[in-house]
Design an enzyme around this catalytic site. Structure first.
Site, short mmCIF file in Angstrom:
data_model
loop_
_atom_site.label_atom_id
_atom_site.label_comp_id
_atom_site.label_asym_id
_atom_site.label_seq_id
_atom_site.Cartn_x
_atom_site.Cartn_y
_atom_site.Cartn_z
N ASP A 139 -42.51 9.40 45.19
CA ASP A 139 -41.15 8.96 45.47
C ASP A 139 -41.09 7.44 45.63
OD1 ASP A 139 -38.59 8.51 46.39
OD2 ASP A 139 -38.57 10.31 47.65
N TYR A 188 -22.31 3.87 41.07
CA TYR A 188 -23.48 3.72 40.18
C TYR A 188 -23.45 2.33 39.53
CZ TYR A 188 -26.19 4.45 35.84
OH TYR A 188 -27.06 4.32 34.78
N LYS A 199 -25.95 -1.03 40.02
CA LYS A 199 -26.60 -1.71 38.89
C LYS A 199 -26.34 -3.21 38.97
CE LYS A 199 -28.55 1.62 36.50
NZ LYS A 199 -30.02 1.74 36.53
N GLU A 211 -26.22 15.91 32.35
CA GLU A 211 -26.23 15.56 30.92
C GLU A 211 -25.03 14.67 30.56
OE1 GLU A 211 -25.79 18.40 32.28
OE2 GLU A 211 -24.22 19.60 31.34
N ALA A 216 -22.29 12.94 27.49
CA ALA A 216 -21.38 13.53 26.50
C ALA A 216 -22.08 14.02 25.21
CB ALA A 216 -20.27 12.54 26.17
N GLN A 246 -10.44 8.95 24.96
CA GLN A 246 -11.29 7.90 25.52
C GLN A 246 -12.39 7.55 24.50
OE1 GLN A 246 -10.99 11.04 26.64
NE2 GLN A 246 -12.81 11.81 27.65
N THR A 247 -12.72 6.27 24.41
CA THR A 247 -13.70 5.84 23.40
C THR A 247 -15.01 5.41 24.06
OG1 THR A 247 -12.74 3.63 23.53
CG2 THR A 247 -12.00 5.03 21.71
P1 NAD Z 1 -33.34 9.89 33.63
O1 NAD Z 1 -32.57 10.47 34.77
O2 NAD Z 1 -33.78 10.82 32.55
O3 NAD Z 1 -34.62 9.11 34.16
C1 NAD Z 1 -34.67 8.51 35.41
C2 NAD Z 1 -35.93 8.99 36.08
O4 NAD Z 1 -36.05 8.37 37.36
C3 NAD Z 1 -35.95 10.52 36.33
O5 NAD Z 1 -37.04 11.12 35.66
C4 NAD Z 1 -36.06 10.63 37.83
O6 NAD Z 1 -36.88 11.72 38.26
C5 NAD Z 1 -36.69 9.29 38.20
N1 NAD Z 1 -36.45 8.99 39.59
C6 NAD Z 1 -35.25 9.01 40.24
N2 NAD Z 1 -35.43 8.74 41.54
C7 NAD Z 1 -36.77 8.56 41.72
C8 NAD Z 1 -37.57 8.28 42.84
N3 NAD Z 1 -37.03 8.14 44.06
N4 NAD Z 1 -38.90 8.16 42.67
C9 NAD Z 1 -39.46 8.33 41.45
N5 NAD Z 1 -38.75 8.59 40.34
C10 NAD Z 1 -37.42 8.72 40.48
O7 NAD Z 1 -32.44 8.72 33.05
P2 NAD Z 1 -32.59 7.88 31.69
O8 NAD Z 1 -31.46 8.27 30.82
O9 NAD Z 1 -33.98 7.96 31.18
O10 NAD Z 1 -32.28 6.41 32.24
C11 NAD Z 1 -33.30 5.48 32.55
C12 NAD Z 1 -32.67 4.23 33.15
O11 NAD Z 1 -31.71 3.68 32.26
C13 NAD Z 1 -31.92 4.49 34.46
O12 NAD Z 1 -32.13 3.40 35.32
C14 NAD Z 1 -30.48 4.54 34.05
O13 NAD Z 1 -29.62 4.19 35.09
C15 NAD Z 1 -30.46 3.54 32.91
N6 NAD Z 1 -29.35 3.80 31.97
C16 NAD Z 1 -29.41 4.89 31.16
C17 NAD Z 1 -28.36 5.14 30.28
C18 NAD Z 1 -28.37 6.33 29.37
O14 NAD Z 1 -27.41 6.49 28.61
N7 NAD Z 1 -29.37 7.18 29.39
C19 NAD Z 1 -27.27 4.26 30.23
C20 NAD Z 1 -27.25 3.17 31.07
C21 NAD Z 1 -28.31 2.93 31.93
#
Ligand code: NAD
Length: 323
Positions: A50, A149, A153, A191, A193, A218-219
């Site tokens: 963690d 969220y 960021k 998940e 969209a 919405q786009t």
């Molecule tokens: P994801 O949820 O699949 O991956 C995030 C990972 O972080 C998960 O596996 C989760 O278990 C791990 N995690 C969360 N809390 C934790 C903790 N306390 N200790 C250890 N691990 C922990 O998300 P993703 O889609 O792979 O996104 C990765 C990064 O990119 C994130 O920071 C997300 O905010 C950012 N992001 C993603 C998207 C997208 O469209 N996927 C868009 C914008 C930003």
């Protein structure tokens, strides 16, 4: 041999990034609360734990890394972020991770740290017109993200940049715009969209109706995972700190995305719009800055990516039905 620490290596983008770093010859340590759900991690070592725990963070950074990729966050799609029910957890969990990691990267003299921000940090007032959203990097202020969220960021972007100014940390910051593709979460409420629509279509019986949240006008734009990974690597190796958008400029309405998935499936289905969490009215990546600074921008066609995403999600749906 260069070494990389990937935080969030059990997640969607993290597990793809580990694969890419291994191909490039890095020694990789992956860290996450969980192992990747859909395939075995290719990391040389994978530590479960963690990252909200400062002692655990110090332990995983006990040796020297050239690069740290910080992707761990408490996140999900609209059903997770925009209902308001998870706000406190999202802010607390992700801030703590970034507070620990940014400081430790300075203490451990990490050469580079990549931080994954999100387009959700852009002000809601620039994204009210679905035809004409404004998401160029310097439109971030005055800040008014539409979710906690997004606020987290923005805070963490500023945190990494502060360590850059005050302690010389070399941070590289990207604002991702809706990344999708195989091995992304496709059910359970977190998940996004594209995966949700692929699942609904794959589960739908011929001639039936699928439900789409909001009025469907919405786009958004959606970026295929391989291009996201390419962008992460290019930005990390570059001299440009960011923040910079990593996204697609191919904007589409959610109803048209649903129709695209239906066309790919070959089924005859109808779309019904129902009330649901949607976020801002319009969002699209603006790639002028990434083109200028990295001399590169994503150009993978959405349809091509959605074909791959649908193939993967429909195989998951079929496998879960068999079980
Ligand atoms: P994801 O949820 O699949 O991956 C995030 C990972 O972080 C998960 O596996 C989760 O278990 C791990 N995690 C969360 N809390 C934790 C903790 N306390 N200790 C250890 N691990 C922990 O998300 P993703 O889609 O792979 O996104 C990765 C990064 O990119 C994130 O920071 C997300 O905010 C950012 N992001 C993603 C998207 C997208 O469209 N996927 C868009 C914008 C930003």
């Amino acid at each position: 041999m260069k070494s990389a620490l990937v935080l969030g290596a059990g997640g969607f983008i993290g597990s793809h990034l580990v694969r890419r770093l291994k191909k490039e010859g890095f020694h990789v340590r992956g860290v996450d609360l969980k192992y990747p759900e859909f395939s075995e991690s290719e990391a040389d070592e994978f530590l479960k734990g963690d990252l909200r725990d400062q002692k655990f963070c110090a332990a995983i950074l006990e040796k020297q890394f050239d690069h740290v990729y910080q992707l761990a966050a408490d996140m999900g799609g609209a059903g997770y972020i925009f209902t308001g029910e998870n706000d406190a957890d999202v802010m607390y969990n992700s801030s703590l991770i970034n507070l620990h990691i940014s400081r430790l990267c300075v203490e451990k003299k990490v050469e580079r740290v990549f931080y994954s921000s999100s387009a959700c940090m852009y002000p809601a007032y620039n994204q009210e017109d679905p035809e004409n959203p404004k998401c160029n990097e310097d439109s971030a202020y005055p800040a008014m993200p539409d979710s906690e969220y997004g606020w987290e960021k923005l805070f963490s972007e500023r945190l990494y940049m502060s360590y850059g100014r005050n302690y010389g940390l070399k941070a590289r910051i990207a604002r991702f715009h809706n990344i999708f593709g195989p091995e992304g979460t496709w059910k359970g409420g977190k998940e996004k969209a594209p995966a949700a629509l692929c699942r609904k279509v794959a589960e739908a019986k011929e001639g039936s109706t699928i439900e789409v949240w909001g009025d469907g006008k919405q786009t958004r734009s959606f970026l295929y995972i391989d291009e996201c990974i390419e962008g992460i690597r290019r930005l990390t190796e570059s001299d440009f700190q960011g923040p910079v958008n990593i996204g697609s400029e191919e904007m589409i309405t959610i109803n048209d995305l649903a129709k695209m998935v239906i066309e790919i499936s070959g089924k005859k289905l109808k779309v019904k719009n129902i009330p649901g969490p949607t976020g801002v009215r319009g969002r699209n990546s603006d790639n002028a800055l990434i083109k200028e600074k990295l001399n590169w921008a994503p150009d993978y066609p959405l349809h091509k990516g959605m074909v791959k995403a649908y193939k993967w999600v429909s195989a998951q749906v079929a496998a879960s039905v068999e079980v």
